[in-house]
Design a protein around this motif. Sequence first.
Motif, short mmCIF file in Angstrom:
data_model
loop_
_atom_site.label_atom_id
_atom_site.label_comp_id
_atom_site.label_asym_id
_atom_site.label_seq_id
_atom_site.Cartn_x
_atom_site.Cartn_y
_atom_site.Cartn_z
N LEU A 96 0.84 -1.21 0.00
CA LEU A 96 0.00 0.00 0.00
C LEU A 96 0.86 1.25 0.00
O LEU A 96 0.53 2.24 -0.67
CB LEU A 96 -0.93 -0.02 1.22
N TRP A 97 1.97 1.24 0.77
CA TRP A 97 2.90 2.39 0.71
C TRP A 97 3.39 2.57 -0.73
O TRP A 97 3.43 3.70 -1.24
CB TRP A 97 4.08 2.16 1.63
N ALA A 98 3.79 1.46 -1.35
CA ALA A 98 4.31 1.55 -2.72
C ALA A 98 3.24 1.99 -3.70
O ALA A 98 3.55 2.57 -4.76
CB ALA A 98 4.87 0.18 -3.14
N VAL B 50 -1.28 4.94 6.84
CA VAL B 50 -1.79 3.57 6.92
C VAL B 50 -2.03 3.23 8.39
O VAL B 50 -1.25 3.62 9.28
CB VAL B 50 -0.80 2.56 6.30
N SER B 51 -3.09 2.48 8.64
CA SER B 51 -3.36 1.93 9.97
C SER B 51 -3.75 0.47 9.83
O SER B 51 -4.33 0.06 8.82
CB SER B 51 -4.46 2.71 10.70
N HIS C 171 -5.77 1.70 -5.92
CA HIS C 171 -6.44 0.43 -6.21
C HIS C 171 -5.81 -0.24 -7.43
O HIS C 171 -5.55 -1.45 -7.43
CB HIS C 171 -7.93 0.67 -6.43
N ASP C 172 -5.55 0.54 -8.47
CA ASP C 172 -4.98 -0.04 -9.69
C ASP C 172 -3.60 -0.64 -9.43
O ASP C 172 -3.28 -1.73 -9.92
CB ASP C 172 -4.89 1.03 -10.79
N VAL C 173 -2.77 0.06 -8.66
CA VAL C 173 -1.42 -0.44 -8.39
C VAL C 173 -1.47 -1.61 -7.41
O VAL C 173 -0.75 -2.61 -7.57
CB VAL C 173 -0.54 0.70 -7.83
N PHE C 174 -2.33 -1.50 -6.40
CA PHE C 174 -2.39 -2.55 -5.38
C PHE C 174 -2.91 -3.87 -5.95
O PHE C 174 -2.54 -4.94 -5.47
CB PHE C 174 -3.28 -2.09 -4.23
N GLU C 175 -3.76 -3.81 -6.97
CA GLU C 175 -4.29 -5.03 -7.59
C GLU C 175 -3.19 -5.90 -8.17
O GLU C 175 -3.36 -7.12 -8.29
CB GLU C 175 -5.30 -4.67 -8.68
N PRO D 148 2.62 -7.50 -4.93
CA PRO D 148 2.89 -8.79 -4.28
C PRO D 148 2.09 -9.00 -3.01
O PRO D 148 1.79 -10.14 -2.65
CB PRO D 148 4.39 -8.73 -4.00
N GLY D 149 1.73 -7.91 -2.31
CA GLY D 149 0.94 -8.06 -1.10
C GLY D 149 -0.42 -8.64 -1.36
O GLY D 149 -0.86 -9.59 -0.68
#
Length: 299
Positions: free
Chosen positions: A199-201, A207-208, A250-254, A257-258
């Motif tokens: 999520l940072w990336a 973030v929590s 959302h697009d990047v997180f999809e 690797p996480g």
Amino acid sequence: MSDDERALGGYSSEAGRNAHEADAPTLIPVPSLLRSLLSDHLDPGYAAARTRPQRGRLADWSWQLCAGLVVAAVFAAAVAQAQSVAPAAVETQHVLADGVRSAEQSTRDATGRRDALATEVEDERRTRLEGDAEGRGLLAGLDTAEFAAGATGVRGPGLAVVVTEPDTARDLSDVSKQRVEGSRQIILDRDLQLAVNSLWAAGAEAVSVGGVRIGPNVTIRQAGGGMLVDNQPIVSPYEILAVGPPKGMHDVFEHSPGLARLRLLETSYGVGVTVTESDGLTLPASTVRDVIFAKGPPQ
């Protein structure tokens, strides 16, 4: 049947001899198996036990009765001891539980007082520094540093990622279905760590995890079967909130690797994973700790 015949298994000592011929050879009597089965209904050992004197049987019964009484006495003593100790154990449990509740309440009171004093200090600082341009510049620098340290609460749009342990009714007795041998826990600390880093990336600004703000010196660790964030226990479902541009994150997180690991856990173990965009996320402030730097001697 005579006693001699009974000793030979029910066969006469003259069996097998020829009584009509003189000087006939002496033959060893050969008992008949069929005749033995038909005539003797009890094994010799049973027959001997049947003929044992009544006094011997009474002695055996007496010893068995004594042994039974001793066993009953031991069990009665154990039950009496357990009943006498049980009230003390229950009382000890109540005392410990009261101590834990008292300590938790004291911690909550101290935390509330600390937050109130911190608010007073912040208000006083702003009142004194907002009077001139130099003070306003210092305040702007402090706000930037505090935001980077997670020392201020944040509210804004972002992503909400919820990770849930599988249902306890799911059969995980097979060792091949256990991520950690001998444990039913599926979600591990490294899974949440990887999701937070992804999520940072992806562009998160704050973030929590489980209501605990992630900042400097804040760790996500596992202790036995519990999950700790900044040494505070959290339980499933684990809610990860990230403030930032929802669509872009959302697009990047999809493709991160996480999320890929979480989807693998979802397919393999039935872990629940949901990712939703939100316009009104609220993240608390993180605990600010003193950072101590070590400096070596001059070269």
